[in-house]
Design a protein around this motif. Structure first.
Motif, PDB file in Angstrom:
ATOM      1  N   LYS A  20      45.326   9.938 -22.022  1.00 31.46           N
ATOM      2  CA  LYS A  20      45.334   8.669 -21.340  1.00 31.46           C
ATOM      3  C   LYS A  20      45.689   7.893 -21.245  1.00 31.46           C
ATOM      4  N   SER A  21      44.654   6.843 -22.296  1.00 33.63           N
ATOM      5  CA  SER A  21      45.404   5.535 -23.006  1.00 33.63           C
ATOM      6  C   SER A  21      46.609   5.567 -23.046  1.00 33.63           C
ATOM      7  N   ASN A  22      47.369   6.149 -24.033  1.00 29.79           N
ATOM      8  CA  ASN A  22      48.496   6.616 -24.716  1.00 29.79           C
ATOM      9  C   ASN A  22      49.525   5.977 -23.294  1.00 29.79           C
ATOM     10  N   LEU A  23      49.330   6.877 -21.952  1.00 24.81           N
ATOM     11  CA  LEU A  23      50.086   6.449 -21.039  1.00 24.81           C
ATOM     12  C   LEU A  23      49.900   4.978 -20.130  1.00 24.81           C
ATOM     13  N   ASP A  24      48.246   4.741 -20.301  1.00 28.08           N
ATOM     14  CA  ASP A  24      48.400   2.838 -19.717  1.00 28.08           C
ATOM     15  C   ASP A  24      48.560   2.127 -20.253  1.00 28.08           C
ATOM     16  N   GLN A  25      48.809   2.410 -21.704  1.00 22.24           N
ATOM     17  CA  GLN A  25      48.935   1.475 -22.567  1.00 22.24           C
ATOM     18  C   GLN A  25      50.847   1.187 -22.311  1.00 22.24           C
ATOM     19  N   VAL A  26      51.497   3.110 -22.580  1.00 25.05           N
ATOM     20  CA  VAL A  26      53.459   3.263 -23.032  1.00 25.05           C
ATOM     21  C   VAL A  26      53.213   2.400 -21.494  1.00 25.05           C
ATOM     22  N   PHE A  27      52.879   2.507 -20.129  1.00 25.43           N
ATOM     23  CA  PHE A  27      53.769   2.015 -19.440  1.00 25.43           C
ATOM     24  C   PHE A  27      54.030   0.382 -19.048  1.00 25.43           C
ATOM     25  N   SER A  28      51.951  -0.239 -19.593  1.00 24.45           N
ATOM     26  CA  SER A  28      52.123  -1.048 -19.137  1.00 24.45           C
ATOM     27  C   SER A  28      53.410  -2.022 -20.406  1.00 24.45           C
ATOM     28  N   VAL A  29      53.055  -1.565 -20.986  1.00 21.25           N
ATOM     29  CA  VAL A  29      54.309  -2.168 -22.533  1.00 21.25           C
ATOM     30  C   VAL A  29      56.004  -1.976 -21.400  1.00 21.25           C
ATOM     31  N   LEU A  30      55.632  -1.154 -20.654  1.00 20.09           N
ATOM     32  CA  LEU A  30      57.141  -0.567 -20.304  1.00 20.09           C
ATOM     33  C   LEU A  30      57.195  -1.687 -18.996  1.00 20.09           C
ATOM     34  N   SER A  31      56.477  -2.192 -18.702  1.00 24.12           N
ATOM     35  CA  SER A  31      56.676  -3.240 -18.169  1.00 24.12           C
ATOM     36  C   SER A  31      57.470  -4.754 -17.624  1.00 24.12           C
ATOM     37  N   ASP A  32      57.237  -4.967 -19.032  1.00 23.86           N
ATOM     38  CA  ASP A  32      58.117  -6.031 -19.446  1.00 23.86           C
ATOM     39  C   ASP A  32      60.117  -5.613 -19.873  1.00 23.86           C
ATOM     40  N   PRO A  33      60.400  -6.487 -19.325  1.00 30.71           N
ATOM     41  CA  PRO A  33      61.665  -6.893 -19.213  1.00 30.71           C
ATOM     42  C   PRO A  33      62.178  -7.012 -21.018  1.00 30.71           C
ATOM     43  N   THR A  34      61.589  -8.029 -21.285  1.00 30.03           N
ATOM     44  CA  THR A  34      61.780  -8.069 -23.185  1.00 30.03           C
ATOM     45  C   THR A  34      61.499  -7.025 -23.825  1.00 30.03           C
ATOM     46  N   ALA A  73      50.262  -1.558 -29.677  1.00 31.82           N
ATOM     47  CA  ALA A  73      50.321  -0.292 -28.557  1.00 31.82           C
ATOM     48  C   ALA A  73      50.892   1.038 -29.907  1.00 31.82           C
ATOM     49  N   GLY A  74      50.926   0.601 -31.061  1.00 33.82           N
ATOM     50  CA  GLY A  74      51.294   1.981 -32.062  1.00 33.82           C
ATOM     51  C   GLY A  74      52.720   1.741 -31.096  1.00 33.82           C
ATOM     52  N   LEU A  75      53.585   1.546 -30.805  1.00 32.64           N
ATOM     53  CA  LEU A  75      54.769   1.730 -30.704  1.00 32.64           C
ATOM     54  C   LEU A  75      56.115   1.388 -31.829  1.00 32.64           C
ATOM     55  N   VAL A  76      55.662   0.359 -32.467  1.00 32.04           N
ATOM     56  CA  VAL A  76      56.787  -0.103 -33.700  1.00 32.04           C
ATOM     57  C   VAL A  76      55.847  -0.541 -34.847  1.00 32.04           C
ATOM     58  N   SER A  77      55.868  -0.340 -35.896  1.00 36.10           N
ATOM     59  CA  SER A  77      55.453  -0.486 -37.497  1.00 36.10           C
ATOM     60  C   SER A  77      56.440  -1.200 -37.946  1.00 36.10           C
TER      61      SER A  77
END
Lengths: 130, 130
Positions: A20-34, A73-77
């Motif tokens: 759940k939290s992974n989806l919350d975070q990923v979608f939240s991160v993706l809501s910004d165009p930058t 959000a653990g999407l980049v390192s």
């Protein structure tokens, strides 16, 4: 035995929450165009923050905040090479989000084909009655 | 002639902004687990707010706020039938978001196969040199 059961429940609960939290975070991160642009750029290969920031009309500290959001959000390192940090994408972290949207589309399409089947059957039955 | 050009630029700009803001909104809406659950439920067919709210441990006003977010983002609409409002999903509004994530995956997979090709070629060349 009961201890095993509680441990099992803990693991399942942990997995559900992670999902759940992974989806919350990923979608939240993706809501910004930058942030979407950064992700697109990193999908082509690792880059330094300076290189990534080049196309944006934004101060480096403001840009770094976006990088921090992606990192938390653990999407980049990053890996260090001398004075430079090379950022790379954890592509697999986007799979659940892609699957969620594809499932939605599959369900919708299967419903459409049920409707098509129903209409076709009705048409045939109507034709037979004539 | 110049007027045509400005009009063309206006249309293109408008389309780009629509596309961007649509992605911003859709991803932002999807970052909440309650809203994702509502969308999943509505993908099975139209429903009243009361029916939709049933599985959630939440007051009806709190739930209605989520419905308002979905409505303002243009993802759901309703039709009135007597005293009831039946909500339905605008499935097509999720297509751009799904495409964005699928494109990311396709690009990543094509990169992987380039790497495989490179490794295979190198292996063959290495083999030929022996």
């Amino acid at each position: 035995m009961r201890l095993h059961f509680y441990f099992f429940c803990f693991i399942v609960n942990h997995m559900v929450n992670y999902y759940k939290s992974n989806l919350d975070q990923v979608f939240s991160v993706l809501s910004d165009p930058t942030r979407r642009a950064i992700i697109e750029e990193l999908s082509k290969g690792e880059k330094t923050v300076k290189k990534l920031a080049e196309p944006f009309d934004m101060s480096l500290p403001a840009f770094s905040k976006h990088m921090k959001v992606l990192e938390n959000a653990g999407l980049v390192s990053y890996r260090k090479a001398g004075r430079y940090k090379y950022y790379y994408l954890h592509q697999e972290e986007f799979y659940d989000a892609a699957r969620w949207l594809n499932d939605l589309k599959s369900f919708w399409e299967s419903q459409l084909s049920s409707l098509e089947r129903y209409l076709l059957n009705n048409e045939e039955e109507g034709g037979n009655k004539k």
